[in-house]
Enzyme design. Sequence first.
Site, PDB file in Angstrom:
ATOM      1  N   CYS A   1       0.829  -1.201   0.000  1.00  0.00           N
ATOM      2  CA  CYS A   1       0.000   0.000   0.000  1.00  0.00           C
ATOM      3  C   CYS A   1       0.869   1.260   0.000  1.00  0.00           C
ATOM      4  O   CYS A   1       1.560   1.515  -0.972  1.00  0.00           O
ATOM      5  CB  CYS A   1      -0.985  -0.050   1.169  1.00  0.00           C
ATOM      6  SG  CYS A   1      -2.346   1.111   0.986  1.00  0.00           S
TER       7      CYS A   1
ATOM      8  N   GLU B   1      -1.324  -8.769   4.921  1.00  0.00           N
ATOM      9  CA  GLU B   1      -1.190  -8.939   6.377  1.00  0.00           C
ATOM     10  C   GLU B   1      -2.538  -8.848   7.089  1.00  0.00           C
ATOM     11  O   GLU B   1      -2.654  -9.216   8.246  1.00  0.00           O
ATOM     12  CB  GLU B   1      -0.193  -7.911   6.947  1.00  0.00           C
ATOM     13  CG  GLU B   1      -0.732  -6.506   7.180  1.00  0.00           C
ATOM     14  CD  GLU B   1      -0.818  -5.661   5.914  1.00  0.00           C
ATOM     15  OE1 GLU B   1      -0.619  -6.202   4.810  1.00  0.00           O
ATOM     16  OE2 GLU B   1      -1.093  -4.452   6.033  1.00  0.00           O
TER      17      GLU B   1
ATOM     18  N   HIS C   1      -3.583  -5.585   0.973  1.00  0.00           N
ATOM     19  CA  HIS C   1      -2.961  -5.828   2.282  1.00  0.00           C
ATOM     20  C   HIS C   1      -2.972  -7.310   2.668  1.00  0.00           C
ATOM     21  O   HIS C   1      -3.891  -7.747   3.366  1.00  0.00           O
ATOM     22  CB  HIS C   1      -3.735  -5.060   3.354  1.00  0.00           C
ATOM     23  CG  HIS C   1      -3.485  -3.596   3.353  1.00  0.00           C
ATOM     24  ND1 HIS C   1      -2.453  -3.003   4.045  1.00  0.00           N
ATOM     25  CD2 HIS C   1      -4.137  -2.591   2.738  1.00  0.00           C
ATOM     26  CE1 HIS C   1      -2.483  -1.691   3.860  1.00  0.00           C
ATOM     27  NE2 HIS C   1      -3.504  -1.420   3.062  1.00  0.00           N
TER      28      HIS C   1
END
Lengths: 84, 234
Positions: free
Chosen positions: B88, B207, B205
């Site tokens: 990002c 994660e 993302h």
Amino acid sequence: MKFKANVKVMLKPSVLDPQGATLERALKSMGYDNVGSVRVGKLIELVLESENIGEAEKAANEWADRLLANHNMEHYSLTLEPLP
Amino acid sequence: MSVKTAVVVFPGSNCDQDNVRSWKAISGLDAQLVWHKEASLPNYDLVIIPGGFAFGDYLRCGAIARFSPVMSEIVRLAKRGNLVLGICNGFQILTEAGLLPGALNHNKNLKYLCLDVFLRVENAQTAFTGDYSKGQVIKIPISHGCGGFSLKGSELKTLNDRDRVVFRYCAPDGSVSAEDAPNGSLDNVAGIINEGGNVLGMMPHPERLAEKELGGLDGRPLFTSILRTLKGGS
């Protein structure tokens, strides 16, 4: 000497400008049918100290190249004026 | 081999802890938070530049962060072949720093987009994606205002010719058309890798979807792939 630099940063014509397109639609919806293309950019005003206008231009160009504009999607133009 | 991992923190980063958490939980290894003022880094095997709003995204996303002292060290490590992952805002910073080509412009609808999107894994032979399979469709969240990838046509061709587009926005069935890229990204690009294959940038993302408590595991293989690469010493 002090100078004022105006750095105008615009998206390149080939890059989609969602803000410009939105303004264009807004103006049309307000009834201004004669509106053409609208592009949105940034105006950065900065004051700098230099020996002469040539040096001031060199510095402002360097700053624009390194930080103020991203050459992948933007171009810039620069004007300078001496300050009293 | 002991693996050393850094997660970089800029003023305005906000996914740093998420990445530390994911990396620790998945790899069982440690990760250090590194402040952006650090002008000298040990030879971290993996550097993660997390999402967030470094320097408030002023001027352009990543434009100011790119000049933080830590960046010259990240460039050094990247040139050395160590792994660098930008997620990002981290991706935006990597393009501003010139480690990856292109730029990320405002989403085409001007909205901040926070939603799950489908991605097609285009290259499963990178150091970051070996545990995916080519053509696999995964669901990963995006959360950004400037995710529209932009690049000169000739350079886009180079990326495609060299299989350097790693992830593309797609429909749930894996088909790709322009409307599947909610941000207006050129050629549906969601993630790219550098020529050397050791610097990956992606807008989504992983994660945020890497442990089952988070509601999905589609991001997990990214971290297991990296671990496998680093343990394999390649």
